[in-house]
Design an enzyme around this catalytic site. Structure first.
Site, PDB file in Angstrom:
ATOM      1  N   GLU A  37       9.631  -2.877  -0.311  1.00  9.16           N
ATOM      2  CA  GLU A  37       8.610  -3.893   0.111  1.00  9.16           C
ATOM      3  C   GLU A  37       8.198  -3.551   1.570  1.00  9.16           C
ATOM      4  O   GLU A  37       9.093  -2.826   2.287  1.00  9.16           O
ATOM      5  CB  GLU A  37       9.229  -5.351  -0.267  1.00  9.16           C
ATOM      6  CG  GLU A  37       9.329  -5.662  -1.705  1.00  9.16           C
ATOM      7  CD  GLU A  37       8.004  -5.951  -2.287  1.00  9.16           C
ATOM      8  OE1 GLU A  37       7.090  -5.454  -2.003  1.00  9.16           O
ATOM      9  OE2 GLU A  37       8.202  -6.794  -3.276  1.00  9.16           O
TER      10      GLU A  37
ATOM     11  N   ASN B  13       0.839  -4.597  -2.173  1.00 11.06           N
ATOM     12  CA  ASN B  13       1.204  -4.739  -0.608  1.00 11.06           C
ATOM     13  C   ASN B  13       1.533  -3.535  -0.271  1.00 11.06           C
ATOM     14  O   ASN B  13       2.101  -3.495   0.970  1.00 11.06           O
ATOM     15  CB  ASN B  13       2.140  -5.949  -0.687  1.00 11.06           C
ATOM     16  CG  ASN B  13       3.352  -5.585  -1.335  1.00 11.06           C
ATOM     17  OD1 ASN B  13       3.461  -4.451  -2.009  1.00 11.06           O
ATOM     18  ND2 ASN B  13       4.322  -6.473  -1.152  1.00 11.06           N
TER      19      ASN B  13
ATOM     20  N   ASP C 218      13.026   2.772  -9.975  1.00  3.26           N
ATOM     21  CA  ASP C 218      13.430   1.430  -9.929  1.00  3.26           C
ATOM     22  C   ASP C 218      13.857   0.933 -11.193  1.00  3.26           C
ATOM     23  O   ASP C 218      13.577   1.243 -12.306  1.00  3.26           O
ATOM     24  CB  ASP C 218      12.197   0.729  -8.822  1.00  3.26           C
ATOM     25  CG  ASP C 218      10.917   0.860  -9.486  1.00  3.26           C
ATOM     26  OD1 ASP C 218      10.695   1.161 -10.648  1.00  3.26           O
ATOM     27  OD2 ASP C 218      10.095   0.409  -8.930  1.00  3.26           O
TER      28      ASP C 218
ATOM     29  N   HIS D  26       3.961  -1.389  -1.657  1.00  2.44           N
ATOM     30  CA  HIS D  26       5.221  -0.827  -1.873  1.00  2.44           C
ATOM     31  C   HIS D  26       5.240   0.283  -2.772  1.00  2.44           C
ATOM     32  O   HIS D  26       4.104   0.378  -3.460  1.00  2.44           O
ATOM     33  CB  HIS D  26       6.118  -2.194  -2.680  1.00  2.44           C
ATOM     34  CG  HIS D  26       5.626  -2.462  -3.862  1.00  2.44           C
ATOM     35  ND1 HIS D  26       5.623  -3.681  -4.325  1.00  2.44           N
ATOM     36  CD2 HIS D  26       5.696  -1.676  -4.854  1.00  2.44           C
ATOM     37  CE1 HIS D  26       5.292  -3.883  -5.592  1.00  2.44           C
ATOM     38  NE2 HIS D  26       5.485  -2.549  -6.114  1.00  2.44           N
TER      39      HIS D  26
HETATM   40  C1  GLP Z   1       5.897  -2.074  -9.593  1.00  2.12           C
HETATM   41  C2  GLP Z   1       6.727  -1.267  -9.645  1.00  2.12           C
HETATM   42  C3  GLP Z   1       6.341   0.079  -8.962  1.00  2.12           C
HETATM   43  C4  GLP Z   1       4.990   0.155  -9.401  1.00  2.12           C
HETATM   44  C5  GLP Z   1       3.894  -0.607  -8.903  1.00  2.12           C
HETATM   45  C6  GLP Z   1       2.438  -0.659  -9.709  1.00  2.12           C
HETATM   46  O1  GLP Z   1       6.152  -3.452  -8.844  1.00  2.12           O
HETATM   47  N1  GLP Z   1       7.907  -1.396  -8.680  1.00  2.12           N
HETATM   48  O2  GLP Z   1       7.291   1.039  -9.338  1.00  2.12           O
HETATM   49  O3  GLP Z   1       4.383   1.688  -9.224  1.00  2.12           O
HETATM   50  O4  GLP Z   1       4.651  -1.903  -8.925  1.00  2.12           O
HETATM   51  O5  GLP Z   1       2.580  -0.914 -10.952  1.00  2.12           O
HETATM   52  P1  GLP Z   1       1.229  -0.937 -11.681  1.00  2.12           P
HETATM   53  O6  GLP Z   1       0.975   0.382 -12.101  1.00  2.12           O
HETATM   54  O7  GLP Z   1       1.455  -1.537 -13.085  1.00  2.12           O
HETATM   55  O8  GLP Z   1       0.209  -1.575 -10.853  1.00  2.12           O
END
Ligand code: GLP
Length: 253
Positions: free
Chosen positions: A143, A136, A67, A138
């Site tokens: 989402e 949440n 992403d 995702h």
């Molecule tokens: C973000 C990204 C994801 C990531 C997730 C968790 O929004 N879109 O690809 O895996 O949230 O992030 P983190 O590892 O910093 O908690």
């Protein structure tokens, strides 16, 4: 789903790095899908260390973004492309073109999403997709409410995600509200999936993913249907799992 519970985030990173390294050693031309965020950072550090010690050849590996924010300059430290190049690709000396990017600055985002899907298809697809998880539920930026048949596309971030990701920005106001993300169906096509989670804040999302109903309102639950998913998490992230005790005994067995 193979559930692995480790005591600490460091142990999660170590275990996950071994998992990735063993796949790459078995298939040196592996296609890796790369998540960003805080969770995989320790894994990328360990892979870099192993590479720099000459124990993990990565020259044939090809990488794919999961992403990317829309409209963020790739020179910004919060650009996911920048993160991946800084944390993994540059330290291991990967060729710039070995990363299939999602260009959040493309003039036509829909065409960019289609181009990425075609690049993925013509490459033969992803062997191992590394994922984190949002609070949440995702995965990528899919989402709650995302269709299980969704492909790579432009998405709007939910407020909870904006707030959660604001820790990487100066303030919530400057967090991009849009992103390009592999779709749930795109992610599902990876031959193998490794999802990482650490900390209390992920406990609810992990229990919904593993033990909740499979539903688009719970995007990560699509992984219950995938034949090859490994979840490596710390005790805090596993704390709301009814099956956590059996997972812990499995690890220590
Ligand atoms: C973000 C990204 C994801 C990531 C997730 C968790 O929004 N879109 O690809 O895996 O949230 O992030 P983190 O590892 O910093 O908690």
């Amino acid at each position: 789903m193979d559930l692995v519970v480790q005591d600490t985030p460091e142990a999660v990173a170590e275990c996950a790095a071994q998992h990735v390294a063993s796949r790459v050693l078995a298939l040196p031309s592996a296609h890796l899908g790369l998540a960003t965020g805080a969770t995989p950072r320790g894994v990328y550090q360990r892979l870099t260390n192993a590479h720099q010690r000459g124990m993990l050849p990565l020259s044939e590996v090809r990488y794919f973004m999961l992403d990317e924010y829309v409209g963020i300059d790739t020179k910004e430290p919060t650009s996911f492309q920048n993160v991946l190049r800084r944390e993994l690709l540059s330290p291991v000396g990967a060729e710039p073109h070995s990363l299939e990017i999602l260009d959040g600055n493309a003039a036509d985002l829909s065409a960019e999403a289609d181009r990425f899907e075609e690049a993925l298809r013509s490459s033969g697809g992803i062997d191992l997709q590394i994922l984190g998880i949002g609070t949440n539920g995702h995965i990528g930026f899919n989402e709650p409410g995302s269709s299980f048949t969704s492909r790579t596309r432009m998405v709007e971030l939910h407020e909870e995600t904006v707030q959660s990701n604001s820790r990487y920005f100066d303030s919530p106001e400057v967090v991009p509200r849009k992103a390009l993300s592999q779709g749930l169906a795109t992610i599902f096509e990876a031959r193998s999936i490794l999802l990482l989670a650490t900390g209390d804040s992920k406990a609810r999302a992990i229990s919904s993913m593993v033990e909740g109903p499979t539903s688009p309102s719970n995007p990560a639950s699509i992984l219950q249907r995938h034949p090859d998913v490994t979840v490596i998490m710390d005790a805090a992230a596993a704390s709301r799992l009814r099956s956590a005790q059996s997972a812990i005994s499995k690890v220590s067995a």
